[in-house]
Design a protein around this motif. Structure first.
Motif, short mmCIF file in Angstrom:
data_model
loop_
_atom_site.label_atom_id
_atom_site.label_comp_id
_atom_site.label_asym_id
_atom_site.label_seq_id
_atom_site.Cartn_x
_atom_site.Cartn_y
_atom_site.Cartn_z
N PHE A 1 0.90 -1.08 0.00
CA PHE A 1 -0.14 -0.24 0.01
C PHE A 1 0.80 0.72 0.22
O PHE A 1 0.56 2.20 -0.29
CB PHE A 1 -0.82 -0.03 1.31
N ASP A 2 2.12 1.06 0.50
CA ASP A 2 2.67 1.83 0.08
C ASP A 2 3.87 2.60 -1.28
O ASP A 2 4.42 3.00 -1.36
CB ASP A 2 3.81 2.70 1.17
N GLY A 3 3.68 1.16 -2.05
CA GLY A 3 3.81 1.10 -3.51
C GLY A 3 5.13 2.22 -3.07
O GLY A 3 6.56 1.57 -4.27
N ASP A 4 6.58 0.66 -2.51
CA ASP A 4 7.98 0.73 -2.32
C ASP A 4 8.07 -0.87 -3.23
O ASP A 4 9.77 -0.69 -2.99
CB ASP A 4 8.21 0.77 -1.15
N GLY A 5 7.19 -1.02 -4.13
CA GLY A 5 7.00 -2.51 -4.51
C GLY A 5 7.10 -3.72 -3.57
O GLY A 5 7.63 -5.01 -4.02
N ARG A 6 7.19 -3.93 -2.76
CA ARG A 6 7.37 -4.53 -1.28
C ARG A 6 6.20 -4.78 -0.20
O ARG A 6 5.60 -4.10 -0.01
CB ARG A 6 8.51 -4.85 -0.32
N ARG A 7 5.30 -6.64 0.30
CA ARG A 7 4.22 -6.21 0.63
C ARG A 7 5.51 -6.74 2.14
O ARG A 7 5.46 -7.52 2.86
CB ARG A 7 3.39 -7.64 0.72
N ASP A 8 5.39 -5.39 2.80
CA ASP A 8 6.15 -5.39 4.17
C ASP A 8 5.43 -4.93 5.60
O ASP A 8 5.00 -4.26 6.10
CB ASP A 8 7.19 -4.37 4.25
N LEU A 9 4.48 -6.24 5.91
CA LEU A 9 3.82 -5.75 7.49
C LEU A 9 4.48 -5.97 8.63
O LEU A 9 3.90 -5.84 9.64
CB LEU A 9 2.30 -6.55 7.39
N VAL A 10 5.88 -6.28 8.41
CA VAL A 10 6.99 -6.46 9.76
C VAL A 10 6.83 -4.55 10.09
O VAL A 10 6.78 -4.05 10.69
CB VAL A 10 7.89 -6.61 9.79
N LYS A 11 7.33 -3.60 9.03
CA LYS A 11 8.30 -2.62 8.89
C LYS A 11 7.17 -1.36 8.40
O LYS A 11 7.45 -0.23 8.51
CB LYS A 11 9.48 -2.28 8.47
N SER A 12 6.00 -1.52 8.06
CA SER A 12 5.00 -0.66 6.94
C SER A 12 4.06 -0.46 7.24
O SER A 12 3.16 -1.41 7.29
CB SER A 12 4.68 -0.72 5.54
N VAL A 13 3.47 0.06 8.30
CA VAL A 13 2.33 0.54 8.74
C VAL A 13 1.11 0.17 7.58
O VAL A 13 0.64 -0.03 7.48
CB VAL A 13 2.65 1.68 9.53
N PRO A 14 1.29 1.49 6.35
CA PRO A 14 0.61 1.32 5.23
C PRO A 14 0.39 -0.01 4.99
O PRO A 14 -1.69 -0.43 4.68
CB PRO A 14 1.04 2.81 4.40
N ASP A 15 1.06 -0.69 4.80
CA ASP A 15 0.82 -2.21 3.80
C ASP A 15 0.27 -3.24 5.53
O ASP A 15 -0.78 -3.13 4.56
CB ASP A 15 2.20 -3.13 3.70
N ALA A 16 0.38 -3.34 6.49
CA ALA A 16 -0.38 -3.52 7.33
C ALA A 16 -1.90 -3.23 8.02
O ALA A 16 -2.72 -4.07 8.05
CB ALA A 16 0.30 -3.30 8.89
N LEU A 17 -1.76 -1.64 7.78
CA LEU A 17 -3.16 -1.77 7.72
C LEU A 17 -3.94 -2.28 6.42
O LEU A 17 -5.34 -2.36 6.80
CB LEU A 17 -3.66 -0.21 7.91
#
Length: 408
Positions: free
Chosen positions: A198-214
């Protein structure tokens, strides 16, 4: 003559060494089988070896398999710990801090921000407590021993595939004893299916990215059947004559039906005449609080199939919306404690000379032992080490009496 005690000790030592060696050999064989399955799933052997180099089983996770708090803790204790004043306050801070991201999440998935943030709060205390067990170790152990091995092997292989794909790094990757990890505690298999970038950095990172997790959490709830614009449910008042066997998440009836049976909103106002279906929840039986759960409650329940867990998220979402706490009391004379109250209790125990470490609100073995000692001193029954309101009130009364003469 040689004393039999050293001989017996030596035999026991050799037996334990032999048992450990056999367990290590079994684990190595299991890993070899997992390596072959991973290769069939597209993970080269060299990559698998890199991820599992030096891996050793952790038997302690097996003891936790049958002791999940959702099923072993009284619901008033469970909810007091998860829907407390501090978690509500921090949740409101998260709503404000991440308002822009949450607005995008709502627009994309149709799940309200209060429910998404409530999941985050219950699962990891907003990212503060996401688990400290090495993830590969836990899942490898559960894949090779104990019950539900087939399930955990699937999760272990899903994790290895995520590592190989580059979504995650194995360095310092930790989570719960069962393998859930990240801000909103996805299992690897769920991560593989549901997680979004969801943050558009090319990785699905639910550990370090709050936008990806939410966003991934909202995506999960949407796929589980969440209906945009609807609430999960609401507290109700149930007539004494109502048949309690009608309760249960799977026994949904129309709101019109519940209305005809005398169920009202908690303030006594009538339910709407509606064909919308709802299930009656009586988590502590007829003597406790009651709720009518609409279909969005089932989406929350699917996140972790435990009634107390789903209710914690539902009630926390209500508080984050600004709704008041539940009205009806739990059927106990010893309610559970929130974190601020648990810290107060621990400070009182420390003041009485108990060595329990710092007052952090976490009720561990040393705190429970100290509570038992104080319960026995105060002749409270049962002396069970439970951190409840009775022992807190008793110690606070003593402290006030002790301070009284000094204050005068």
């Amino acid at each position: 003559m040689i004393s039999p005690r050293p001989v017996l000790a030596l035999l026991l030592l050799l037996a334990s060494i032999g048992g450990a060696a056999a367990a290590d050999a079994d684990f190595a064989r299991c890993l070899a089988g997992l390596r072959a399955q991973a290769a069939n799933a597209g993970v080269p052997g060299a990559a698998f070896d890199r991820f599992t180099d030096g891996l050793a089983p952790d038997a302690s996770v097996l003891t936790l398999l049958d002791a999940q708090p959702e099923f072993t803790t009284p619901i008033w204790d469970y909810l007091a710990a998860l829907v407390d004043a501090r978690r509500v306050a921090q949740g409101r801070e998260m709503l404000a801090h991440h308002a822009a991201v949450l607005a995008r999440v709502e627009a994309a998935y149709g799940v309200d921000r209060h429910t998404v943030v409530a999941v985050w709060g219950v699962e990891s205390d907003y990212g503060q407590v996401s688990g400290n067990r090495p993830l590969l170790v836990s899942l490898a152990t559960l894949s090779c021993a104990g019950r539900r091995q087939a399930f955990f092997r699937g999760e272990f292989l899903a994790l290895v595939k995520l590592l190989h794909a580059g979504d995650l790094s194995p360095d310092g990757l930790t989570g719960s004893w069962a393998g859930a990890f990240g801000h909103t505690q996805f299992m690897p298999g769920t991560y593989a299916r549901i997680a979004v970038d969801f943050d558009g950095d090319g990785r699905r990172d639910l550990v370090k990215s709050v936008p990806d997790a939410l966003a991934s959490t909202a995506n999960y709830l949407q796929r589980a059947g969440w209906k945009r614009g609807e609430r999960w449910g609401f507290e109700v008042r149930v007539p004494k004559a109502l048949d309690a066997s009608l309760a249960g998440r799977k026994n949904a009836r129309t709101l019109s039906d519940w209305r005809a049976r005398g169920v009202t909103r908690i303030d006594g106002s009538p339910l709407p005449q509606s064909e919308a279906r709802a299930a009656l929840l009586l988590p502590a039986g007829r003597a406790g609080p009651a709720w009518l759960a609409l279909r969005n409650y089932s989406a929350i329940y699917s996140y972790n199939a435990a009634e107390s867990y789903a209710l914690a998220i539902a009630l926390l979402s209500d508080r984050l919306r600004g709704d008041p706490p539940q009205v009806a009391a739990w059927p106990t004379d010893d309610p559970g404690l929130g974190r601020d109250e648990r810290e107060r209790l621990q400070r009182l125990l420390i003041a009485r000379g108990h060595d329990i470490g710092e007052a952090d609100g976490m009720i561990g073995t040393r705190t429970r032992r100290a509570i038992v000692a104080e319960q026995e001193r105060l002749r409270m029954t049962p002396a069970d080490g439970r951190a409840g309101k009775r022992i807190l009130d008793a110690l606070e009364r003593e402290a006030r009496r002790a301070d009284g003469p000094q204050a005068r």
